[in-house]
Write an enzyme that holds these catalytic residues in place. Structure first.
Site, short mmCIF file in Angstrom:
data_model
loop_
_atom_site.label_atom_id
_atom_site.label_comp_id
_atom_site.label_asym_id
_atom_site.label_seq_id
_atom_site.Cartn_x
_atom_site.Cartn_y
_atom_site.Cartn_z
N GLU A 109 -20.60 -3.70 -27.58
CA GLU A 109 -22.01 -4.08 -27.54
C GLU A 109 -22.88 -2.88 -27.11
O GLU A 109 -24.00 -2.70 -27.62
CB GLU A 109 -22.20 -5.25 -26.58
N GLU A 147 -13.41 -11.31 -25.55
CA GLU A 147 -13.88 -12.13 -24.44
C GLU A 147 -13.18 -13.49 -24.35
O GLU A 147 -12.90 -14.00 -23.27
CB GLU A 147 -15.40 -12.34 -24.53
#
Length: 255
Positions: free
Chosen positions: A113, A133
């Site tokens: 990200e 995640e």
């Protein structure tokens, strides 16, 4: 001890993550340092381009340090950790200077990200990208399901976020997410940065604003920034300021 360094070399600024023992995983302190360095380079007229790099060859950044958020309450996790990260990553994405992420190792989770918030990315062949995640019971929280969708096809983001698949450097290049794959990614990025330094800083800044406005990155603010920049160069603006200071009625000419 600082874990994010700002190195200034002529027109090129390097912001370097320095937490290799933890694969450059991000902590609260590192996010604060990153934010401060971005504020510094934004205000320096002598900086033409920013490189985002990391110490070590194993990982560019493996995301957020679990010890930094593992014990947070749900409210703290959402309101502080996720929102602070978003604010700082948005700050990077909206920097007026061109930015290049130099991926000399894996970029996972928040590290991916972070790289996505830069304008372009260069990558070494052995590195890979991932959104792991779900494996620790959370979801991407720093734009992995939002900004990343503007840079990659939806099925590819789903491959990573839902199925845990890694994206190779070769495939990332084919998708256009990475500008170049090279054994010496740093040298490639530095050469690109120096080429930027030979161009018009203002033209590059405005071009970035226009592209981001078209892509939907902070569109409302960018439209106002472009309009304000245009009007600030007008004789009418100069006349308005002069009249205010002289406490007289302005005589606008529409120029």
């Amino acid at each position: 001890m600082s874990a994010v360094h700002l190195i200034l070399r002529g027109p090129v600024a390097e912001v370097r993550l320095d937490n290799p023992a933890k694969l450059n995983a991000l902590t609260v302190a590192m996010l604060a340092e990153l934010s401060a360095h971005l504020d510094t380079v934004e205000r320096r007229a002598d900086v033409a381009c920013v490189l985002l790099t990391a110490e070590g060859e194993r990982a560019f950044c493996t995301g957020a340090d679990i010890t930094a958020w593992g014990d947070l309450t749900p409210a703290e996790f959402a309101r502080v950790w996720v929102r602070d990260g978003h604010r700082i990553f948005d700050r990077l994405a909206r920097l007026a200077k061109p930015t290049i992420a130099v991926l000399t190792g894996h970029a996972f989770g928040g590290g991916l990200e972070l790289a996505a918030a830069c304008d372009i990315r260069v990558m070494v062949p052995r590195a890979s990208l991932a959104l792991p995640e779900a494996g620790v019971g959370i979801v991407p929280g720093w734009s992995g399901t939002q900004r990343l969708l503007r840079l990659m096809p939806e099925p590819v983001v789903k491959e990573m976020a839902l199925f845990g698949r890694r994206l190779s450097a070769e495939r990332a290049l084919g998708l256009g997410f990475v500008a170049e794959v090279a054994d010496d990614a740093r040298a490639v990025a530095e050469a690109m940065a120096l080429r930027v330094a030979e161009t018009s800083p203002r033209a590059v800044e405005v071009a970035k604003y226009m592209i981001h406005a078209g892509a939907g990155e902070d569109r409302a603010a960018l439209i106002e920034a472009l309009g304000s920049g245009m009007i600030a160069a007008s004789p009418d603006k100069a006349e308005g300021v002069a009249a205010f200071r002289a406490k007289r009625k302005p005589e606008f000419r529409g120029e």
